[in-house]
Design an enzyme around this catalytic site. Structure first.
Site: not given
Length: 316
Positions: A14, A91, A122, A126, A146, A151, A154, A178
């Site tokens: 990334v 995640r 990363t 949140d 981010t 999302d 998308r 997230h």
């Protein structure tokens, strides 16, 4: 003229793609790469500089250390270990690694004299964003993530497919955690200014299964991950856009992981919300009008993030 300098911490799949997206678009004049594996940063810098030779603009990319972040306008935090997710698509599984990592170097960032904006990509986004903000002591808004930005992209793609409307003409947001519990405030979705509810009254294209679309938007990252065991291009372009917004003080509204201080009835919490982004980072959280049901869904997302944050206490 002052150079626009961006630092990137963590240049795995990334981070390296973020650096390339920023470089190829001419967003920064200088990019500093930092990685726990010093040779990785050296090698990525070399590869990026080889590509820069044929850009229509000049970009300098170099490996560095935390002391080199002093003059950066923006730092992108992308430290992680994506292999952790191979066995379980959650995640939160990354938390033990990422929280320990950022807790070990945020003080080094601040010791350099850095006084800019930190954008965290990363995961869990949140929670890690909140930890960076807490440890850095930077003013509110100068650290954001981010979050649900990708999302939301998308979601626009899914809605464009269902309705035939170009995705750039669709206004919508994914909000909250997230992660698996994030929600879509359908009452705020519009197509060229016309609400989804209004469109659905007369046009069957807008009478789609909303819950199925929400789940598809959430699951998109795992579709990417399942075949290549990483995600790169989408998050890299999202990150580059946010860096550009900050460097050029664009005041653009984007969904990001931002600190809530009373907005939506929440405080002391980072979650995905639309916000005005500018030179100072998050300059205003935008409070969308939501139905009672949507508001409760959002509150549920916030409760999930708070619950997950409790695990920080167990990380050694």
């Amino acid at each position: 003229m002052k150079k626009r300098i961006v630092g990137i911490i963590g240049v795995g799949h990334v981070g390296a793609h973020c650096a390339y997206a920023i470089a190829i678009q001419g967003i920064a004049d200088e990019i500093v790469l930092i990685d726990a594996n010093a040779q990785k940063a050296i090698s990525e810098s070399q590869d990026l500089m080889d590509s820069c030779m044929y850009f229509p603009h000049r970009v300098d990319v170099r490996p560095g250390d935390f002391a080199d972040l002093k003059d950066c306008d923006v730092i992108v935090n992308s430290t992680g270990n994506i292999d952790i997710l191979r066995n379980n698509h959650d995640r939160l599984d990354e938390m033990d690694f990422t929280i320990k990592a950022v807790s070990g170097y945020v003080d080094k960032i601040m010791a350099s004299g850095f006084d800019g904006v930190i954008i965290n990509i990363t995961n869990p986004c949140d929670i890690v964003t909140s930890q960076i903000a807490k440890l850095s002591g930077l003013p509110r808004g100068r650290v954001f993530g981010t979050g649900t930005g990708l999302d939301t992209s998308r979601l626009r793609t899914c809605l464009a497919r269902e309705t035939g409307v170009d995705h750039k003409s669709i206004n919508c947001y994914m909000m909250g955690e997230h992660g698996a519990s994030q929600m879509a405030p359908w009452s705020a979705v519009s197509f060229g200014g016309r609400s989804l509810e209004d469109c659905a009254k007369t046009d069957p294209r807008f009478q789609f299964d909303r819950e199925a679309i929400r789940k598809e938007a959430i699951a998109g990252g795992w579709v990417t991950f399942s075949g290549k065991f990483c995600t790169e291009y989408g998050i890299a372009s999202t990150c580059a856009r946010m860096v550009n917004i900050v460097l050029h003080d664009e005041k653009q509204i984007m969904p990001v992981s931002a600190e809530l201080c009373g907005e939506y009835g929440e405080k002391d919490l980072f979650v995905g919300v639309p916000a005005v982004i500018g030179a100072k980072g998050v300059e205003q959280v935008v409070e969308l009008p939501m139905t009672d049901e949507e508001y409760q869904q959002f509150k549920g997302c916030c409760a999930d993030v708070r619950k997950n944050m409790e695990h920080i206490k167990d990380i050694k």
